[in-house]
Design a protein around this motif. Structure first.
Motif, PDB file in Angstrom:
ATOM      1  N   MET A   1       8.702   9.877   9.966  1.00 49.88           N
ATOM      2  CA  MET A   1       8.493   8.465  10.346  1.00 49.88           C
ATOM      3  C   MET A   1       7.376   7.836   9.505  1.00 49.88           C
ATOM      4  SD  MET A   1      10.417   7.110  12.737  1.00 49.88           S
ATOM      5  CE  MET A   1       9.436   5.881  13.606  1.00 49.88           C
ATOM      6  N   GLY A   2       6.202   8.490   9.519  1.00 48.52           N
ATOM      7  CA  GLY A   2       5.109   7.944   8.715  1.00 48.52           C
ATOM      8  C   GLY A   2       4.799   6.516   9.098  1.00 48.52           C
ATOM      9  N   LEU A   3       4.884   5.630   8.133  1.00 48.29           N
ATOM     10  CA  LEU A   3       4.501   4.235   8.353  1.00 48.29           C
ATOM     11  C   LEU A   3       5.667   3.360   8.790  1.00 48.29           C
ATOM     12  CD1 LEU A   3       2.290   3.777   5.168  1.00 48.29           C
ATOM     13  CD2 LEU A   3       1.476   3.760   7.535  1.00 48.29           C
ATOM     14  N   ARG A   4       6.815   3.941   9.050  1.00 50.27           N
ATOM     15  CA  ARG A   4       8.021   3.136   9.246  1.00 50.27           C
ATOM     16  C   ARG A   4       7.851   2.018  10.280  1.00 50.27           C
ATOM     17  NH1 ARG A   4      13.506   5.766  11.484  1.00 50.27           N
ATOM     18  NH2 ARG A   4      13.141   7.191   9.757  1.00 50.27           N
ATOM     19  N   ASP A   5       8.013   0.807   9.809  1.00 53.54           N
ATOM     20  CA  ASP A   5       8.069  -0.403  10.646  1.00 53.54           C
ATOM     21  C   ASP A   5       6.796  -0.670  11.451  1.00 53.54           C
ATOM     22  OD1 ASP A   5      10.593  -0.654   9.640  1.00 53.54           O
ATOM     23  OD2 ASP A   5      11.621  -0.011  11.478  1.00 53.54           O
ATOM     24  N   ARG A   6       5.709  -0.074  11.056  1.00 56.14           N
ATOM     25  CA  ARG A   6       4.460  -0.311  11.797  1.00 56.14           C
ATOM     26  C   ARG A   6       3.741  -1.559  11.294  1.00 56.14           C
ATOM     27  NH1 ARG A   6       1.357   5.261  12.438  1.00 56.14           N
ATOM     28  NH2 ARG A   6       0.093   3.957  13.799  1.00 56.14           N
ATOM     29  N   ALA A   7       3.938  -1.872  10.041  1.00 55.27           N
ATOM     30  CA  ALA A   7       3.316  -3.076   9.478  1.00 55.27           C
ATOM     31  C   ALA A   7       4.398  -3.965   8.879  1.00 55.27           C
ATOM     32  CB  ALA A   7       2.291  -2.695   8.414  1.00 55.27           C
ATOM     33  N   ALA A   8       4.029  -5.208   8.663  1.00 58.42           N
ATOM     34  CA  ALA A   8       5.005  -6.180   8.159  1.00 58.42           C
ATOM     35  C   ALA A   8       4.339  -7.113   7.162  1.00 58.42           C
ATOM     36  CB  ALA A   8       5.585  -6.986   9.317  1.00 58.42           C
ATOM     37  N   ILE A   9       5.171  -7.717   6.330  1.00 55.44           N
ATOM     38  CA  ILE A   9       4.700  -8.782   5.446  1.00 55.44           C
ATOM     39  C   ILE A   9       4.936 -10.104   6.156  1.00 55.44           C
ATOM     40  CG2 ILE A   9       5.032  -9.947   3.233  1.00 55.44           C
ATOM     41  CD1 ILE A   9       5.733  -7.179   2.061  1.00 55.44           C
ATOM     42  N   ALA A  10       3.846 -10.829   6.395  1.00 60.53           N
ATOM     43  CA  ALA A  10       3.910 -12.038   7.207  1.00 60.53           C
ATOM     44  C   ALA A  10       3.789 -13.311   6.388  1.00 60.53           C
ATOM     45  CB  ALA A  10       2.805 -12.011   8.262  1.00 60.53           C
ATOM     46  N   ALA A  93      -2.306  -1.019   2.354  1.00 63.20           N
ATOM     47  CA  ALA A  93      -2.613  -2.066   3.337  1.00 63.20           C
ATOM     48  C   ALA A  93      -1.877  -1.773   4.651  1.00 63.20           C
ATOM     49  CB  ALA A  93      -2.201  -3.434   2.787  1.00 63.20           C
ATOM     50  N   ALA A  94      -0.613  -1.345   4.534  1.00 63.51           N
ATOM     51  CA  ALA A  94       0.145  -0.980   5.741  1.00 63.51           C
ATOM     52  C   ALA A  94      -0.527   0.186   6.456  1.00 63.51           C
ATOM     53  CB  ALA A  94       1.587  -0.622   5.362  1.00 63.51           C
ATOM     54  N   MET A  95      -1.050   1.116   5.674  1.00 62.86           N
ATOM     55  CA  MET A  95      -1.738   2.278   6.254  1.00 62.86           C
ATOM     56  C   MET A  95      -3.006   1.830   6.979  1.00 62.86           C
ATOM     57  SD  MET A  95      -1.983   5.807   4.137  1.00 62.86           S
ATOM     58  CE  MET A  95      -3.393   5.469   3.116  1.00 62.86           C
ATOM     59  N   ALA A  96      -3.742   0.910   6.377  1.00 58.68           N
ATOM     60  CA  ALA A  96      -4.971   0.422   7.009  1.00 58.68           C
ATOM     61  C   ALA A  96      -4.662  -0.306   8.321  1.00 58.68           C
ATOM     62  CB  ALA A  96      -5.723  -0.508   6.050  1.00 58.68           C
ATOM     63  N   VAL A  97      -3.574  -1.050   8.326  1.00 55.49           N
ATOM     64  CA  VAL A  97      -3.167  -1.757   9.541  1.00 55.49           C
ATOM     65  C   VAL A  97      -2.716  -0.750  10.609  1.00 55.49           C
ATOM     66  CG1 VAL A  97      -1.350  -3.246  10.500  1.00 55.49           C
ATOM     67  CG2 VAL A  97      -2.588  -3.948   8.430  1.00 55.49           C
ATOM     68  N   ALA A  98      -1.910   0.223  10.176  1.00 51.19           N
ATOM     69  CA  ALA A  98      -1.412   1.227  11.130  1.00 51.19           C
ATOM     70  C   ALA A  98      -2.549   2.054  11.708  1.00 51.19           C
ATOM     71  CB  ALA A  98      -0.384   2.130  10.437  1.00 51.19           C
ATOM     72  N   LEU A 235       9.673  -6.198   7.700  1.00 50.35           N
ATOM     73  CA  LEU A 235       9.064  -4.918   8.063  1.00 50.35           C
ATOM     74  C   LEU A 235       8.916  -4.018   6.852  1.00 50.35           C
ATOM     75  CD1 LEU A 235      11.136  -4.266  11.314  1.00 50.35           C
ATOM     76  CD2 LEU A 235       8.777  -5.116  11.153  1.00 50.35           C
ATOM     77  N   ILE A 236       7.791  -3.324   6.798  1.00 46.98           N
ATOM     78  CA  ILE A 236       7.571  -2.309   5.773  1.00 46.98           C
ATOM     79  C   ILE A 236       8.091  -0.992   6.354  1.00 46.98           C
ATOM     80  CG2 ILE A 236       5.853  -1.077   4.407  1.00 46.98           C
ATOM     81  CD1 ILE A 236       4.117  -3.660   4.573  1.00 46.98           C
ATOM     82  N   SER A 237       9.329  -0.649   5.979  1.00 49.11           N
ATOM     83  CA  SER A 237       9.993   0.514   6.576  1.00 49.11           C
ATOM     84  C   SER A 237       9.675   1.805   5.828  1.00 49.11           C
ATOM     85  CB  SER A 237      11.508   0.299   6.598  1.00 49.11           C
ATOM     86  OG  SER A 237      11.832  -0.771   7.446  1.00 49.11           O
ATOM     87  N   GLY A 238       9.443   1.694   4.562  1.00 51.27           N
ATOM     88  CA  GLY A 238       9.069   2.850   3.758  1.00 51.27           C
ATOM     89  C   GLY A 238       8.013   2.426   2.758  1.00 51.27           C
ATOM     90  N   ALA A 239       6.988   3.241   2.615  1.00 50.72           N
ATOM     91  CA  ALA A 239       5.926   2.960   1.642  1.00 50.72           C
ATOM     92  C   ALA A 239       5.439   4.298   1.125  1.00 50.72           C
ATOM     93  CB  ALA A 239       4.785   2.184   2.290  1.00 50.72           C
ATOM     94  N   VAL A 240       5.715   4.571  -0.126  1.00 50.96           N
ATOM     95  CA  VAL A 240       5.432   5.893  -0.683  1.00 50.96           C
ATOM     96  C   VAL A 240       4.818   5.730  -2.060  1.00 50.96           C
ATOM     97  CG1 VAL A 240       6.599   7.907  -1.677  1.00 50.96           C
ATOM     98  CG2 VAL A 240       7.156   7.184   0.643  1.00 50.96           C
ATOM     99  N   TRP A 241       3.877   6.560  -2.373  1.00 45.62           N
ATOM    100  CA  TRP A 241       3.333   6.609  -3.719  1.00 45.62           C
ATOM    101  C   TRP A 241       2.948   8.038  -4.034  1.00 45.62           C
ATOM    102  CZ3 TRP A 241       1.524   4.031   0.422  1.00 45.62           C
ATOM    103  CH2 TRP A 241       0.267   4.354   0.948  1.00 45.62           C
ATOM    104  N   GLY A 242       2.904   8.321  -5.320  1.00 51.95           N
ATOM    105  CA  GLY A 242       2.575   9.675  -5.731  1.00 51.95           C
ATOM    106  C   GLY A 242       3.318  10.057  -6.985  1.00 51.95           C
ATOM    107  N   GLY A 243       3.422  11.333  -7.207  1.00 52.03           N
ATOM    108  CA  GLY A 243       4.074  11.821  -8.408  1.00 52.03           C
ATOM    109  C   GLY A 243       3.419  13.116  -8.839  1.00 52.03           C
ATOM    110  N   GLY A 244       2.891  13.147 -10.022  1.00 52.11           N
ATOM    111  CA  GLY A 244       2.190  14.369 -10.412  1.00 52.11           C
ATOM    112  C   GLY A 244       2.181  14.689 -11.889  1.00 52.11           C
ATOM    113  N   ASP A 245       3.067  14.099 -12.649  1.00 51.70           N
ATOM    114  CA  ASP A 245       3.064  14.374 -14.078  1.00 51.70           C
ATOM    115  C   ASP A 245       2.510  13.195 -14.840  1.00 51.70           C
ATOM    116  OD1 ASP A 245       4.016  16.882 -14.798  1.00 51.70           O
ATOM    117  OD2 ASP A 245       6.068  16.311 -14.286  1.00 51.70           O
ATOM    118  N   SER A 246       1.775  13.467 -15.881  1.00 52.52           N
ATOM    119  CA  SER A 246       1.497  12.430 -16.850  1.00 52.52           C
ATOM    120  C   SER A 246       2.365  12.721 -18.060  1.00 52.52           C
ATOM    121  CB  SER A 246       0.026  12.424 -17.256  1.00 52.52           C
ATOM    122  OG  SER A 246      -0.122  11.605 -18.390  1.00 52.52           O
TER     123      SER A 246
END
Lengths: 385, 137
Positions: A1-10, A93-98, A235-246
């Motif tokens: 679930m993570g951040l699913r639908d907890r924050a929104a763009i208003a 930002a969604a994480m900070a709100v959640a 609604l911000i249903s999915g918000a993901v960042w990351g990776g690992g290779d340069s």
């Protein structure tokens, strides 16, 4: 679930896009933020957090906040990075709100990317440090050069053609015709594309985004609160960042796969959706190739089939997956990622006018797919119906 | 043609020995002291086994073109007299995931082909700087 639908763009706000704004990035930020707050039916007194990203080319939150007269900042983010982190800013930002540390976050990107800080390095020195020390002395440092290298690798491995890249440029220009904000609205043909001059072979002028002066801002708050505000929440249903290779350093070295392939499974899992659920995709298009590789890596077609898929017309308005409905960076303007989010919001609100994807409920909006700097970021947004 | 106006590398504490070797016309990579993995660019740790033991190992200076760009736009004045010039992404013959960048020398950019065999050549730019470039072999 993570951040699913907890924050929104208003709320969403823009400055005009141009080649010379004539104002500071601080003024651009202020204008976009005030427009976004107005759209949300909020004021500066409601703001308790600010978030942006920059690469030494813009004004940080701790300058913008006092300039606006924000009463008290509870949280801010001044993320180092370019396009690859553009969507991470909104995710955070969604994480900070959640997490309850912020209630109303204004996310912005303000750049004079033509009149002051050109990404191509024209007029600005290159810092030949870290990986760049092994490249810049050979004349390899500007984004078109870097993406040309990846494009060529894809051509070698999969037989991707110039015409397939051209289809992306032509399609996006056609979309921009329906966007009054777009800097380039006159249609182009495949002949125009093929006749445009080389920048860094295999990329031509019409493969490249528009260096743009402008700003864009979005207001992020809780989903619950957004329902009481002026605009329909997205609604911000999915918000993901990351990776690992340069990929820049060469280790690993497969330029035909972007970091989007890595984060896509997590993104779709968080949103509880898959590529088949996406009604409209705003894919980071610093160059045509970045769209092509993301069509593959976000699962809209098989690996290696991005070229044929793009050339099939699938990404046109009216097709199964309209892509970059505003014209993208290639034709609307380049605000480094956030204008893709803003367009996705318009599509999900149903306010995109001539370029509206009928009945759009789920949108994918993505960042630079993880070349150059490690990692990428993306959002799945959903209409709150 | 002077190369002196090009951006100069700023060696850091990891890369300085590598650039010093280039100055002596030696092409080196690091070899992990535990798992034997070859790595470039220089780092204090092996990304595969996390060992901190490593030694500098010479490579033959041969490789194949993995990808390339032919530059037409002049992004820095130092390259104004060089366009069109090709920059190669070279896969070294020693290992599949060892790559280096460099510009093409001794051939026409239009003649580069995928997988083309190349050899490193050293160009002394001035008293302090030598660059590694690539020539067809």
């Amino acid at each position: 679930m993570g951040l699913r639908d907890r924050a929104a763009i208003a709320g969403v706000g823009y400055t005009p896009f141009s080649k010379d704004s004539g104002v500071s990035t601080l003024t651009l930020a202020i204008d976009a933020i005030l427009a976004a707050l107005d759209d949300a039916g909020l004021g500066v007194d409601d703001v308790d957090a600010l978030a942006t990203h920059r690469v030494g080319d813009s004004t940080p939150p701790w300058v913008v906040a006092p300039a606006l007269g924000v009463p008290e900042v509870h949280w801010y983010l001044d993320q180092f990075g370019g396009g690859s982190v553009s969507h991470a800013v909104i995710g955070q930002a969604a994480m900070a709100v959640a997490a309850g540390v912020a209630r109303t976050v204004v996310c912005y990107r303000a750049i004079n990317a033509r009149s002051e800080f050109r990404m191509g390095g024209t007029g600005r020195g290159v810092a030949p440090v870290f990986d760049a020390q092994y490249q810049a002395p050979y004349g390899h440092f500007a984004p078109p050069q870097q993406f040309a290298m990846f494009t060529r690798a894809h051509m070698i491995k999969y037989g991707t053609t110039h015409e397939q890249l051209g289809a992306i440029a032509v399609t996006q220009r056609a979309h921009a015709a329906g966007n009054p904000r777009a800097l380039k609205r006159d249609p182009i043909t495949m002949e125009d594309y093929l006749a445009s001059r080389w920048i860094a072979e295999p990329l031509r002028l019409l493969d490249c985004c528009l260096e743009t002066d402008g700003a864009c801002a979005v207001v992020v708050t809780s989903a619950e609160r957004a329902r009481d505000l002026a605009a329909p929440p997205v609604l911000i249903s999915g918000a993901v960042w990351g990776g690992g290779d340069s990929l820049l350093s060469g280790q690993g070295g497969d330029f035909t796969v972007s970091e989007a392939a890595r984060i896509a499974p997590r993104l779709y899992a968080m949103a509880g959706a898959g590529p088949e659920d996406v009604d409209v995709a705003e894919l980071y298009d610093c160059f045509t190739y970045s769209v092509l590789v993301q069509l593959e890596d976000y699962g809209f077609c098989a690996k290696g089939e991005g070229g044929p898929y793009a050339a099939s017309g699938a990404t046109r308005l009216g097709g199964p997956l309209p892509v970059n409905t505003h014209g993208g960076f290639l034709s609307e303007g380049y605000v480094h990622g956030i204008n893709h989010v803003a367009e996705a919001v318009a599509q999900l609100r149903g306010t995109a006018g001539d370029r509206q994807v009928r009945g759009a409920e789920v949108a994918l909006s993505t960042a630079q797919p993880g070349y150059v700097l490690a990692g990428t970021s993306a959002l799945i947004l959903r209409a709150d119906r | 043609m002077s190369l002196g106006g090009r951006p100069r590398p700023q060696p850091d504490r990891d890369s300085a020995p590598w650039w010093e070797a280039v100055r002596r016309h030696e092409l080196l990579v690091q070899e992990c002291g535990d798992c034997g993995t070859l790595r470039f660019p220089p780092r204090a740790i092996c990304g595969r086994c996390r060992s901190r033991r490593s030694a500098w190992a010479p490579v033959r200076g041969t490789g194949r073109v993995a990808s390339w760009v032919v530059n037409h736009q002049v992004f820095l004045r130092a390259f104004a007299d060089e366009v069109p010039y090709a920059v190669l992404h070279v896969r070294l013959d020693e290992a599949d995931d060892l790559f280096m960048y460099g510009d093409l020398t001794g051939a026409d950019p239009a003649d580069v082909t995928p997988g083309m065999p190349v050899r490193a050549v050293f160009t002394d730019v001035d008293d302090d700087l030598t660059l590694v470039r690539w020539r067809p072999r």
